[in-house]
Design a protein around this motif. Structure first.
Motif, mmCIF file in Angstrom:
data_model
loop_
_atom_site.group_PDB
_atom_site.id
_atom_site.type_symbol
_atom_site.label_atom_id
_atom_site.label_comp_id
_atom_site.label_asym_id
_atom_site.label_seq_id
_atom_site.Cartn_x
_atom_site.Cartn_y
_atom_site.Cartn_z
ATOM 1 N N ARG A 1 37.942 31.469 35.603
ATOM 2 C CA ARG A 1 38.184 31.597 37.037
ATOM 3 C C ARG A 1 39.130 30.504 37.521
ATOM 4 O O ARG A 1 40.102 30.765 38.218
ATOM 5 N N GLU A 2 38.814 29.278 37.176
ATOM 6 C CA GLU A 2 39.596 28.155 37.687
ATOM 7 C C GLU A 2 40.760 27.821 36.759
ATOM 8 O O GLU A 2 41.827 27.442 37.220
ATOM 9 N N ARG B 1 30.228 45.810 39.483
ATOM 10 C CA ARG B 1 31.563 45.225 39.411
ATOM 11 C C ARG B 1 32.018 45.261 37.958
ATOM 12 O O ARG B 1 31.202 45.195 37.050
ATOM 13 N N ASN C 1 39.247 23.118 43.161
ATOM 14 C CA ASN C 1 39.440 23.606 44.531
ATOM 15 C C ASN C 1 38.297 23.207 45.448
ATOM 16 O O ASN C 1 38.166 23.727 46.544
ATOM 17 N N SER D 1 41.297 37.758 36.381
ATOM 18 C CA SER D 1 40.030 37.142 35.982
ATOM 19 C C SER D 1 38.927 37.656 36.902
ATOM 20 O O SER D 1 39.094 37.694 38.116
ATOM 21 N N CYS D 2 37.810 38.060 36.318
ATOM 22 C CA CYS D 2 36.744 38.605 37.168
ATOM 23 C C CYS D 2 36.080 37.495 37.952
ATOM 24 O O CYS D 2 35.482 37.721 38.996
ATOM 25 N N GLY D 3 36.162 36.262 37.441
ATOM 26 C CA GLY D 3 35.639 35.130 38.204
ATOM 27 C C GLY D 3 34.235 34.710 37.836
ATOM 28 O O GLY D 3 33.647 33.869 38.509
ATOM 29 N N LEU E 1 30.063 29.721 42.675
ATOM 30 C CA LEU E 1 29.893 31.116 42.235
ATOM 31 C C LEU E 1 28.912 31.285 41.077
ATOM 32 O O LEU E 1 29.167 32.036 40.141
ATOM 33 N N GLN F 1 36.002 39.948 46.270
ATOM 34 C CA GLN F 1 37.228 39.552 45.582
ATOM 35 C C GLN F 1 36.920 39.170 44.135
ATOM 36 O O GLN F 1 35.822 39.394 43.660
ATOM 37 N N ARG F 2 37.854 38.551 43.481
ATOM 38 C CA ARG F 2 37.582 38.181 42.097
ATOM 39 C C ARG F 2 38.402 36.945 41.735
ATOM 40 O O ARG F 2 39.223 36.474 42.522
ATOM 41 N N GLY F 3 38.151 36.462 40.529
ATOM 42 C CA GLY F 3 38.872 35.280 40.057
ATOM 43 C C GLY F 3 38.642 34.087 40.974
ATOM 44 O O GLY F 3 37.580 33.944 41.579
ATOM 45 N N HIS F 4 39.661 33.240 41.103
ATOM 46 C CA HIS F 4 39.467 32.032 41.894
ATOM 47 C C HIS F 4 39.433 32.310 43.382
ATOM 48 O O HIS F 4 39.179 31.417 44.169
ATOM 49 N N ALA G 1 45.372 35.189 35.896
ATOM 50 C CA ALA G 1 44.644 34.538 36.995
ATOM 51 C C ALA G 1 44.222 35.586 38.020
ATOM 52 O O ALA G 1 43.124 35.542 38.571
#
Lengths: 425, 525
Positions: free
Chosen positions: A357-358, A193, B101, A349-351, B156, B177-180, A346
């Protein structure tokens, strides 16, 4: 007809001379334009000599960070124990930036040549050009040029009879901003990724496929052949001591003449906006400029009289970034513009890191609420606090990228936020 | 993984001086100094360290930028602050972000009470949120046959993904997926079928991955737990048995660097939860006038010592599920009544190895103590012995579940000691109620000859007693009245009678076990 717009301030020598000329894509024409002279010269030079020339030229990375290119090359191991790789970062994803795209589509051979010269300098046996997925049509142009160059012996085994071998692969990403971060790019290229990783190890120690790797931007590499041909002093005739050379600008937003311009580093940002690009159309006033792509702090119309160098913009509290000013005129809603930027980060963001991420999506949600008239004054405190939490706490700087424009907009345009909030506590 | 060397360096963590080998991370050094640095993505058993949860950020005195202590190498003279205002504020904000969340459904979450997110949320006093935004709902998913994934609770940390990739060597999970909007999933068209998948539930620091067996059953504070050894195969994985209302509700691996690391296989987990089932023998029964009659222990043992025939033709069947102490006592009893030999039956299955920790292997021999049985002269047999009319038959531990209903009917005397009453066991002349391994203390000897203790997790039904206690008492009747009440004494006797275990000390065996060396009695392949 000239390439979309041109201006007398332009130094159209190094990168953009053949923009708008489709014939330049063809190898034979390109050779008549003096193509591959840099490679020929580099083949007669020792790798360390190439590095020295580039180092002396003061060429700085054009991907946004402005790291000295020659110095970066010296980080590669001197003693070669296995393969070395060069990655050309063509994952141009910063909103506002569209300079690498023009190089890919008008002068692909210039990029290929730059890649090969750099590869020779760092003892790389394989070059990967990582192109963002959305640049599909331009990748076809690049691929055609690569095929031509292979057939003519400019890439591959025993290049131009020198005994030196170097392969080149064009790789198309799947479309992720974060693949433009060098460790994210290498992860994506290696089949993972597009997620940045913690450094050390640095790419020069362990990069693509675990081997020493240098990652350079398209524009950086495209500048290399001419520097090698003409020498470092020639390159230093433009720009300043700390920011020598020319820079391909990408001017967008509310401008009379938006587009790409190759300008000397050091020209006033005000001249770029008003002289070169003709200011805002229809006689509108300019409200703010985000000078270096969406991840840089915005400047108000009164703050534009700064030299467009890495150090100049930094002193002004922003950054030259990719020299991609986005101009916002008096009709632009700053909150909406910031929300749009926050939405982008947002989404991209790869997370991995929690803050990014948040936090980036929280920022976007708050801005959206303010934008639709459901904000409260306490939101501004929360936004300021989030600027703190998102700075310097994560693996890469994506989270910081949303903070620069956001914080500057809160500082400089607080009134616009408050007007939308309308006094709700 | 950081490589440590023998060179020692000194640093201070929150003012506590500590000396560690060069190459140690700051997080590990802090552990030595008695300082716990909160963390999520770091797990000592998973080699990769992405440093992505950003929870273990610490301040290096004199440096403005916080650093992740899980990957930061300790250097000489370093001064680390885990409780500085900046470090605490960074941790607080990570928790605030994680809760943005998060459904905060602790009242129905299996992890409540043992959740690292809950713990730190309370520790940072974040009982109210600054967020006015609607929560993102991702829902839940069945990620394997027996494991559910609650995406909204997921932080995560990717421990599960990395366990599968780095330790199980089976890249079955991914971040989608990615991000939030990112969540954990299996690859399209591929199921999570790995036989070590249960470990992803254990490594999950929150309640995102939940065993369906355990779902909505006990609250963590309602459970008791006992250290034990998995009886699922001869590997002897160290485990903790969680118990609620005298039922095994969950089994988790217990760390043992020499045997199973942090892990265990799914066969072991399922096997143990099954242990709750079956009809138990809870009173001694002796056959008088053709009928089985319940009697109290004193009477049963007196009767046996009078009526158990000595000499003559006899057979013995023992079980590789019994404790070493019990097997030793059986051998002593057989010696008394003149029966030689005796064997145990062993079921076999496929093997499965945990790639990243090869000492841990689901082994073909599906019993925990075949090596212990061999120590006392019992060998593996294919089936049950043929019993001729008038023979003496002693069956201890083997449930005879698959024996014909008339098995042992013709025996002159049939002594059955066990926990479950099968049809064949009903033919016995005397039936003595024994505990299962979970209801007693004792030792198993694993495939490599390692002696490991297990503790009592459950209360036995009725008056069931460990086999060793029953038999040592029986053997003592009329011979000096040896009353043995503690497993440590039974172990001492067993060790002295075994040869290989001689001199081993119960306390020395401890919670981690010891391998006394020498050759483990080989179990036939």
């Amino acid at each position: 007809m000239g390439y979309p717009h041109s201006h007398e301030l332009e130094v159209g020598t190094i990168l953009s001379r053949h923009f708008g000329d489709p014939k330049a894509r063809d190898l034979n024409t390109w050779l008549t334009y003096g193509g591959y002279e840099g490679l020929k010269k580099a083949l007669e030079m020792e790798p360390a000599e190439i590095t020295t020339v580039v180092k002396d030229s003061g060429l700085r990375g054009r991907g946004g960070a402005g790291f000295p290119t020659g110095l970066k090359w010296t980080f590669m191991p001197q003693e070669q124990k296995g393969p070395h790789y060069l990655c050309c970062n063509a994952d141009e994803s910063e909103p506002g930036a569209f300079k690498d795209r023009e190089i890919l589509r008008w002068v692909p051979h210039l990029l290929i040549e730059g890649c090969l010269v750099a590869a020779r300098a760092i003892h790389a046996e394989h070059v990967y050009i990582y192109v963002r997925g959305e640049y599909f049509p331009f990748t076809n142009i690049l691929n055609d040029a690569v095929v031509q160059a292979y057939e003519a012996g400019y890439i591959g085994e025993n290049i131009l009879g020198s005994g030196w071998n170097c392969d080149l692969t064009v790789h198309i990403g799947a479309g992720a901003y974060i693949a433009g971060e060098e460790t994210g790019l290498m992860s994506s290229l290696s089949g993972g990724r597009a997620e940045p990783r913690i450094k050390p190890p640095f790419p020069a120690q362990s990069g693509v496929f675990g081997s020493p790797t240098t990652v350079n931007n398209v524009e950086t590499l495209a500048a290399v052949p001419m520097i090698v041909v003409n020498g470092s002093d020639w390159y230093r005739q433009w720009g300043t001591e700390k920011s020598p050379g020319t820079k391909l600008w990408c001017c967008s937003g509310n401008l009379e003449r938006p587009g790409n311009y190759e300008l000397e580093l050091g020209v006033s940002l005000k001249d770029v906006i008003y002289e070169v690009c003709g200011g805002a159309p229809n006689g509108k006033k300019i409200k703010a400029v985000i000078p270096g792509g969406s991840s840089t702090a915005l400047l108000t119309a009164d703050e534009l009289d700064v030299p467009s160098t890495y150090e100049g913009l930094q002193e002004a509290g922003s950054s030259l970034g990719t020299a991609s000013p986005i101009v916002l005129d008096e009709d632009v809603n700053i909150v909406r513009a910031m929300r749009r930027i926050a939405d982008f980060y947002a989404h991209e963001s790869c997370g991995q890191c929690v803050q990014c991420r948040e936090g980036t999506s929280w920022v976007a949600q708050i801005l959206r609420r303010i934008e639709v008239g459901d904000g409260r004054l306490s939101d501004l405190d929360t936004l300021y606090d989030l600027c703190e939490q998102l700075t310097g706490r994560t693996i890469c700087v994506l989270a910081d990228s949303v903070v620069f424009p956001l914080r500057s907009s809160l500082d400089k345009f607080r009134g616009e936020y408050e007007a939308l909030i309308g006094g709700r506590p | 993984m950081n490589e440590t060397t023998s060179e020692a360096i000194n640093l201070t963590i929150d003012g506590v001086e500590v000396t560690v080998p060069k190459g140690t991370t700051v997080l590990q050094a802090a552990e030595r100094a008695g300082v716990v640095v909160p963390h999520y993505c770091y797990h000592p058993g998973i080699p990769s360290r992405p440093a992505q949860c950003r929870m273990c950020l610490v301040e290096i005195e004199g440096q403005p930028k916080l650093q992740p202590s899980c990957v930061l190498s300790a250097t000489d003279g370093m001064s680390i602050l885990t409780q500085s205002d900046t470090a605490k504020e960074a941790r607080r904000s990570v928790i605030e972000f994680l809760l943005l969340n998060h459904p905060i459904d602790c009242p129905i979450c299996d992890a409540a009470g043992q959740c690292m997110l809950q713990d730190y949320a309370f520790e940072t006093h974040q009982l109210e949120s600054r967020s006015h935004e609607a929560k993102l709902v991702l829902g839940r998913d069945r990620i394997a046959d027996d494991i559910l994934y609650f995406a909204d609770r997921c932080i995560l940390c990717t421990r599960c993904v990395r366990f599968m990739r780095d330790v199980a060597g089976d890249e079955a999970l991914l971040v989608a997926q990615r991000g939030h909007k990112a969540y954990i999933d299996t690859f399209p068209g591929k199921d999570l079928e790995n036989e070590f998948r249960g470990n992803i539930v254990d490594v999950c620091p929150v309640g995102a991955l939940v065993h369906e067996d355990f779902l909505f059953k006990p609250r963590s504070w309602d459970m008791d737990s006992a250290p034990s050894v998995c009886p699922g195969c001869s590997n002897g994985c160290n485990i903790d048995i969680a118990v609620k209302e005298n039922q095994i509700v969950r089994v988790k691996p217990r760390y043992n660097a020499d045997v199973n690391g942090f892990w265990m296989c799914d066969h072991g987990r399922k096997h143990l939860v099954m242990a709750n089932r079956g009809s138990r023998i809870d009173l001694p029964l002796i056959r008088r006038h053709g009928e089985l009659e319940a009697v109290h222990w004193g009477e049963a043992l007196e009767w046996l010592s009078t009526n158990l025939p000595e000499g003559g033709s006899g057979h013995a069947v023992v079980s590789a599920f019994d404790a070493t102490e019990s097997l030793a006592a059986v051998r002593a009893l057989l010696g008394r009544i003149g029966i030689e030999g005796g064997g145990y039956r062993l079921s076999r299955g496929h093997e499965a190895e945990l790639g990243g920790f090869p000492q841990l292997k689901l082994r073909a021999e599906r019993a925990p103590n075949a090596a212990g049985a061999e120590l006392f002269g019992f060998g593996e047999t294919d089936g049950l012995p043929e019993v001729s009319d008038g023979d003496t038959l002693v069956v201890v531990g083997d449930r005879l579940a698959d024996a014909p209903a008339d098995y042992g009917e013709g025996a002159g005397f049939f002594l059955y000691i066990g926990s479950h009453l099968s049809d064949a066991a009903r033919n016995a002349t005397a039936i003595l109620p024994a505990t299962t391994f979970a209801e007693m203390e004792g030792t198993f000897v694993n495939h490599e000859g390692r002696v490991q203790r297990f503790h009592q997790a459950l209360v036995p039904p009725g008056v069931a007693r460990p086999t060793w206690m029953i038999l040592r008492r029986l053997l003592g009747l009329g011979h000096g009245e040896v009353t043995m009440l503690e497993a440590r004494d039974a172990f001492a006797v067993a060790a002295s009678e075994s040869g290989r275990l001689a001199g081993l000390n119960w306390d020395e065996v401890g919670l981690k076990g010891v391998n006394p060396g020498g050759t483990a009695a080989p179990v036939a392949k």
